[in-house]
Design a protein around this motif. Structure first.
Motif, PDB file in Angstrom:
ATOM      1  N   ASN A 133       0.827  -1.205   0.000  1.00 14.85           N
ATOM      2  CA  ASN A 133       0.000   0.000   0.000  1.00 14.85           C
ATOM      3  C   ASN A 133       0.855   1.245   0.000  1.00 14.85           C
ATOM      4  OD1 ASN A 133      -2.380  -1.361  -0.055  1.00 14.85           O
ATOM      5  ND2 ASN A 133      -2.578  -1.444   2.180  1.00 14.85           N
ATOM      6  N   HIS A 134       1.937   1.184   0.745  1.00 18.90           N
ATOM      7  CA  HIS A 134       2.833   2.338   0.774  1.00 18.90           C
ATOM      8  C   HIS A 134       3.354   2.631  -0.635  1.00 18.90           C
ATOM      9  CE1 HIS A 134       5.732   5.136   2.475  1.00 18.90           C
ATOM     10  NE2 HIS A 134       6.601   4.640   1.590  1.00 18.90           N
ATOM     11  N   LEU A 135       3.738   1.573  -1.340  1.00 21.80           N
ATOM     12  CA  LEU A 135       4.276   1.754  -2.687  1.00 21.80           C
ATOM     13  C   LEU A 135       3.202   2.268  -3.643  1.00 21.80           C
ATOM     14  CD1 LEU A 135       6.372  -1.542  -3.019  1.00 21.80           C
ATOM     15  CD2 LEU A 135       7.192   0.732  -2.386  1.00 21.80           C
ATOM     16  N   VAL A 136       1.993   1.705  -3.505  1.00 23.42           N
ATOM     17  CA  VAL A 136       0.906   2.141  -4.393  1.00 23.42           C
ATOM     18  C   VAL A 136       0.584   3.606  -4.141  1.00 23.42           C
ATOM     19  CG1 VAL A 136      -1.553   1.853  -4.870  1.00 23.42           C
ATOM     20  CG2 VAL A 136      -0.090  -0.157  -4.652  1.00 23.42           C
ATOM     21  N   GLN A 137       0.537   3.971  -2.870  1.00 26.38           N
ATOM     22  CA  GLN A 137       0.276   5.377  -2.527  1.00 26.38           C
ATOM     23  C   GLN A 137       1.338   6.286  -3.142  1.00 26.38           C
ATOM     24  OE1 GLN A 137      -2.158   6.810  -1.052  1.00 26.38           O
ATOM     25  NE2 GLN A 137      -3.297   5.043  -0.289  1.00 26.38           N
ATOM     26  N   PHE A 138       2.568   5.822  -3.055  1.00 22.77           N
ATOM     27  CA  PHE A 138       3.654   6.662  -3.575  1.00 22.77           C
ATOM     28  C   PHE A 138       3.498   6.849  -5.078  1.00 22.77           C
ATOM     29  CE2 PHE A 138       7.643   7.544  -5.532  1.00 22.77           C
ATOM     30  CZ  PHE A 138       8.222   8.471  -4.692  1.00 22.77           C
ATOM     31  N   LEU A 139       3.347   5.736  -5.778  1.00 25.73           N
ATOM     32  CA  LEU A 139       3.283   5.818  -7.240  1.00 25.73           C
ATOM     33  C   LEU A 139       2.024   6.532  -7.688  1.00 25.73           C
ATOM     34  CD1 LEU A 139       4.585   2.318  -8.309  1.00 25.73           C
ATOM     35  CD2 LEU A 139       5.774   4.495  -8.435  1.00 25.73           C
ATOM     36  N   GLY A 140       0.936   6.331  -6.956  1.00 20.34           N
ATOM     37  CA  GLY A 140      -0.330   6.922  -7.369  1.00 20.34           C
ATOM     38  C   GLY A 140      -0.405   8.391  -7.073  1.00 20.34           C
ATOM     39  N   ARG A 141       0.169   8.840  -5.969  1.00 20.31           N
ATOM     40  CA  ARG A 141      -0.035  10.216  -5.570  1.00 20.31           C
ATOM     41  C   ARG A 141       1.260  10.996  -5.352  1.00 20.31           C
ATOM     42  NH1 ARG A 141      -3.838  11.861  -0.977  1.00 20.31           N
ATOM     43  NH2 ARG A 141      -3.052   9.884  -0.187  1.00 20.31           N
ATOM     44  N   ARG A 142       2.059  10.475  -4.422  1.00 23.28           N
ATOM     45  CA  ARG A 142       3.163  11.326  -3.980  1.00 23.28           C
ATOM     46  C   ARG A 142       4.261  11.475  -5.024  1.00 23.28           C
ATOM     47  NH1 ARG A 142       5.822  10.159   0.567  1.00 23.28           N
ATOM     48  NH2 ARG A 142       5.348   7.946   0.378  1.00 23.28           N
ATOM     49  N   SER A 143       4.352  10.514  -5.984  1.00 20.16           N
ATOM     50  CA  SER A 143       5.362  10.674  -7.019  1.00 20.16           C
ATOM     51  C   SER A 143       5.091  11.947  -7.812  1.00 20.16           C
ATOM     52  CB  SER A 143       5.362   9.458  -7.938  1.00 20.16           C
ATOM     53  OG  SER A 143       4.133   9.347  -8.607  1.00 20.16           O
ATOM     54  N   LYS A 144       3.796  12.315  -7.899  1.00 23.35           N
ATOM     55  CA  LYS A 144       3.450  13.566  -8.605  1.00 23.35           C
ATOM     56  C   LYS A 144       3.701  14.763  -7.695  1.00 23.35           C
ATOM     57  CE  LYS A 144      -0.455  12.022 -10.514  1.00 23.35           C
ATOM     58  NZ  LYS A 144      -1.161  11.044 -10.417  1.00 23.35           N
ATOM     59  N   GLU A 145       3.235  14.645  -6.449  1.00 23.84           N
ATOM     60  CA  GLU A 145       3.345  15.773  -5.525  1.00 23.84           C
ATOM     61  C   GLU A 145       4.797  16.184  -5.319  1.00 23.84           C
ATOM     62  OE1 GLU A 145      -0.520  14.275  -2.994  1.00 23.84           O
ATOM     63  OE2 GLU A 145       1.442  14.358  -2.001  1.00 23.84           O
ATOM     64  N   LEU A 146       5.671  15.182  -5.296  1.00 26.36           N
ATOM     65  CA  LEU A 146       7.074  15.474  -4.973  1.00 26.36           C
ATOM     66  C   LEU A 146       7.885  15.874  -6.193  1.00 26.36           C
ATOM     67  CD1 LEU A 146       7.789  12.505  -2.561  1.00 26.36           C
ATOM     68  CD2 LEU A 146       7.619  14.907  -1.933  1.00 26.36           C
ATOM     69  N   SER A 147       7.286  15.797  -7.367  1.00 25.50           N
ATOM     70  CA  SER A 147       8.091  16.006  -8.574  1.00 25.50           C
ATOM     71  C   SER A 147       8.273  17.486  -8.882  1.00 25.50           C
ATOM     72  CB  SER A 147       7.433  15.323  -9.773  1.00 25.50           C
ATOM     73  OG  SER A 147       6.349  16.107 -10.212  1.00 25.50           O
ATOM     74  N   GLY A 148       9.208  17.722  -9.753  1.00 26.22           N
ATOM     75  CA  GLY A 148       9.395  19.072 -10.290  1.00 26.22           C
ATOM     76  C   GLY A 148      10.053  20.041  -9.339  1.00 26.22           C
ATOM     77  N   ARG A 149      10.724  19.537  -8.304  1.00 20.47           N
ATOM     78  CA  ARG A 149      11.422  20.477  -7.406  1.00 20.47           C
ATOM     79  C   ARG A 149      12.915  20.460  -7.722  1.00 20.47           C
ATOM     80  NH1 ARG A 149       9.037  18.416  -1.769  1.00 20.47           N
ATOM     81  NH2 ARG A 149       6.830  18.564  -2.280  1.00 20.47           N
ATOM     82  N   PRO A 150      13.432  21.584  -8.169  1.00 24.75           N
ATOM     83  CA  PRO A 150      14.882  21.629  -8.421  1.00 24.75           C
ATOM     84  C   PRO A 150      15.637  21.356  -7.125  1.00 24.75           C
ATOM     85  CG  PRO A 150      13.806  23.557  -9.353  1.00 24.75           C
ATOM     86  CD  PRO A 150      12.783  22.865  -8.508  1.00 24.75           C
ATOM     87  N   SER A 151      16.819  20.765  -7.258  1.00 22.00           N
ATOM     88  CA  SER A 151      17.559  20.356  -6.073  1.00 22.00           C
ATOM     89  C   SER A 151      18.363  21.494  -5.466  1.00 22.00           C
ATOM     90  CB  SER A 151      18.510  19.224  -6.450  1.00 22.00           C
ATOM     91  OG  SER A 151      19.536  19.739  -7.270  1.00 22.00           O
ATOM     92  N   ASN A 152      18.573  22.558  -6.246  1.00 18.75           N
ATOM     93  CA  ASN A 152      19.426  23.667  -5.811  1.00 18.75           C
ATOM     94  C   ASN A 152      20.813  23.184  -5.405  1.00 18.75           C
ATOM     95  OD1 ASN A 152      17.301  25.464  -6.224  1.00 18.75           O
ATOM     96  ND2 ASN A 152      16.468  24.960  -4.205  1.00 18.75           N
ATOM     97  N   GLY A 153      21.271  22.194  -6.095  1.00 23.47           N
ATOM     98  CA  GLY A 153      22.645  21.745  -5.872  1.00 23.47           C
ATOM     99  C   GLY A 153      22.851  20.853  -4.676  1.00 23.47           C
ATOM    100  N   GLU A 154      21.785  20.534  -3.930  1.00 27.31           N
ATOM    101  CA  GLU A 154      21.980  19.682  -2.771  1.00 27.31           C
ATOM    102  C   GLU A 154      21.830  18.221  -3.175  1.00 27.31           C
ATOM    103  OE1 GLU A 154      19.416  20.791   0.519  1.00 27.31           O
ATOM    104  OE2 GLU A 154      19.687  22.874  -0.134  1.00 27.31           O
ATOM    105  N   ALA A 155      22.626  17.383  -2.567  1.00 31.48           N
ATOM    106  CA  ALA A 155      22.520  15.953  -2.859  1.00 31.48           C
ATOM    107  C   ALA A 155      21.152  15.463  -2.417  1.00 31.48           C
ATOM    108  CB  ALA A 155      23.620  15.194  -2.130  1.00 31.48           C
ATOM    109  N   GLN A 156      20.493  14.742  -3.304  1.00 33.31           N
ATOM    110  CA  GLN A 156      19.146  14.265  -3.008  1.00 33.31           C
ATOM    111  C   GLN A 156      19.219  12.816  -2.561  1.00 33.31           C
ATOM    112  OE1 GLN A 156      16.139  16.342  -3.812  1.00 33.31           O
ATOM    113  NE2 GLN A 156      17.808  17.781  -3.590  1.00 33.31           N
TER     114      GLN A 156
END
Lengths: 303, 276
Positions: A250-273
């Motif tokens: 469920n954790h994985l499904v939640q991530f792929l279904g929702r949070r993968s979108k919510e967390l995307s598109g944020r530049p790293s500003n040079g910090e190691a991710q």
């Protein structure tokens, strides 16, 4: 802390976007893989999984960042990093046996022909290919058999790191199941370090020690590293009964279904991710680890 | 009784051949014998043999006579059919081998390097459509030797299909297979011979098969021009002798040899073919 066996440091890949600018696929991706570990990477198409795989294989150059294996920087392809491609990549003019021998000869140039043949046959037998079938050309083999040959070719070379690029993506569900079992069997015998791309959550849980989750691109990153807290040896019919199975799933499904979108598109500003470690273990009295705010929702789903 | 597809086809072929030969035989008007002619006809020269297309029976007779002693040599104007065809095949194979020596490595280079491809493409595109016989005067002037000029013409006509197909085949090798070579740390030469060559072989052999066909077409015309020996010269010589029986016979021989050359390459093509 000592460096992991395979360490990916601030890996960034940018492509020209066709309009004069650049498109960042992922940036400053930083993660490690321990020796003998089986790691799967999950994410939506276009997040750069295959690009990471090609960089690890040495077939592509990152825009910046380094990959170190055993302390040495990876540059160019090497026999130390075996690859199983999604489309099998067998040489169609060679028989199954000759395809495996092709790899074995490249790895062991000094070996006699008899030794090369014997070694190749041994690994083909490990994936269930024996007798007449090994003398057939890839076109005369089913998709599942071709992928078995490809896996045998990779394992026969004892690479320090085995890279699997969606190896079962083109196979039907039943064949996929059988070959997953064979992969598990051969892997448990050799304790290879494996890095595998997949789209299939159940496959990842069955096979992996740890699953890396990638957010959507552009500016994708490896956001989480989920430990699979299900003991080995695993079996596809038994793991679903393990209390952790659906919690992790469920954790994985939640991530792929929702949070993968919510967390995307944020530049790293040079910090190691670096990915956040998530450990879900329902067999312990209280869930621990960095799942953080995810855990209450998970409990609501699973209880 | 049921016949296989091949048996049915063979029977039909034989029937067609028989019908064709009979129709041909029947279509030739019979020459009147001297006894049948009026005195007037005899006096006005009607008794002389009229030149006409010979019937197949006569061609078969000629074929029997020639093929039973193909290698006789009775001076420059009278050599056996075997000797003539031998000369032609020698010229074709020499020119063809020289063309292969140039076209295959060059094609490999062009196929591997986009820069070489772009740089050489305009030359290829201009030189390729030139009729090989158009080179003949220039070749005769520069080489000063009719024998070598004929070989040069074969060279120049064989080179293009081989060159283009080799380049095309090499450029079209799937990157997956090249990646297999790369992940197995194969060197450039080893990759070329163990991966790219077998991958491109069917396309290369197709080009070679087209080339040998063209070379055999061109040698007949070239030998008509340079003269002396060869099947092309033989056809032209028999035309000058007004021996149409020999002309028809040699036309058939040209066809048979062409077919044998083509089927040799056909067998080679099947040997290197692979299914993806």
């Amino acid at each position: 802390m000592s460096k992991p066996f395979l360490s990916v440091e601030s890996l960034t890949q940018k492509f020209p976007d066709g309009k004069g600018g650049t498109m960042t696929v992922f940036e400053d991706a930083t993660f490690g893989v321990e020796k003998g570990e089986f790691v799967c990477i999950l994410g939506h198409s276009g997040c750069g999984k295959s690009t990471i795989m090609n960089i690890l294989a040495g077939l592509a150059e990152p825009t910046s960042g380094v990959v170190k294996m055993d302390g040495f920087e990876v540059s160019g392809p090497s026999l130390d990093r075996g690859v199983v491609f999604q489309n099998y990549s067998l040489l169609p003019w060679l028989s199954a046996l000759r395809n495996v021998m092709f790899g074995v000869k490249a790895r062991n140039p000094g070996w006699s022909r008899a030794k090369v043949t014997e070694h190749s046959e041994k690994y083909l037998a490990m994936v269930g290919l024996e007798g007449d079938a090994i003398h057939r050309k890839p076109a005369q083999l089913s998709g599942g058999m071709r992928q078995r040959v490809s896996i045998a070719r990779a394992f026969a070379n004892h690479p320090k790191l085995l890279l699997l690029d969606e190896p079962f993506g083109a196979l039907d569900a039943l064949t996929r199941g059988t070959i997953q079992d064979e992969l598990l069997k051969i892997w448990s015998g050799t304790q290879q370090t494996v890095f595998m791309i997949t789209h299939d959550i159940d496959e990842a849980i069955l096979l992996a020690d740890r699953i890396l989750l990638m957010t959507n691109g552009p500016h994708a990153r490896v956001a989480e590293s989920v430990e699979i807290t299900i003991p080995r040896p695993r079996n596809r019919t038994e793991i679903v009964e393990h209390p952790n199975y659906y919690a992790i799933r469920n954790h994985l499904v939640q991530f792929l279904g929702r949070r993968s979108k919510e967390l995307s598109g944020r530049p790293s500003n040079g910090e190691a991710q670096t990915p956040e470690t998530v450990r879900i273990d329902m067999t312990e009295s209280a869930p621990t680890g960095g799942g953080g705010e995810e855990n209450p929702r998970l409990r609501a789903v699973t209880n | 009784m049921t016949l296989s597809l091949n048996q049915k086809a063979a029977i039909l072929s034989i029937v067609l051949l028989a019908v064709g030969l009979l129709a041909w035989e029947a279509a030739i008007p019979a020459q009147k014998t001297l006894e049948e002619m009026t005195e007037y006809e005899r006096l006005t020269g009607g008794g002389a043999q009229k030149a006409g297309v010979p019937p197949p029976s006569q061609v078969l007779g000629k074929a029997w006579e020639q093929l039973s002693n193909p290698f006789y040599d009775a001076g420059p104007n009278d050599k056996g059919i075997g000797i003539q065809i031998g000369y032609s095949i020698y010229r074709v194979l020499t020119g063809y081998a020289l063309a292969a020596l140039v076209a295959l490595p060059l094609g490999f280079l062009i196929g591997m390097s986009p820069v070489a491809y772009k740089a050489l493409n305009p030359f290829i595109q201009v030189l390729r459509p030139i009729s090989p016989l158009a080179w003949m005067p220039l070749a005769l002037f520069i080489i000063q030797d009719s024998e070598a000029s004929a070989i040069f013409v074969i060279f120049i006509c064989s080179i293009w299909p081989m060159l283009i197909n080799t380049a095309f085949g090499v450029a079209g090798v799937r990157s997956d297979w090249v990646n297999v070579a790369r992940t197995h740390e194969l060197g450039a030469l080893k990759t070329a011979f163990t991966v790219i060559l077998p991958a491109a072989a069917p396309t290369i052999i197709t080009g070679m098969r087209i080339s040998i066909g063209i070379a055999w077409l061109v040698i007949v015309a070239a030998e008509m021009l340079v003269g002396g020996t060869g099947i092309g010269y033989y056809v032209w010589n028999e035309w000058n002798n007004l021996d149409l029986t020999s002309v028809i016979f040699s036309i058939l021989m040209i066809g048979v040899v062409g077919m044998l050359l083509d089927s040799a390459f056909g067998a080679l093509q099947r040997a290197v073919a692979y299914a993806e």
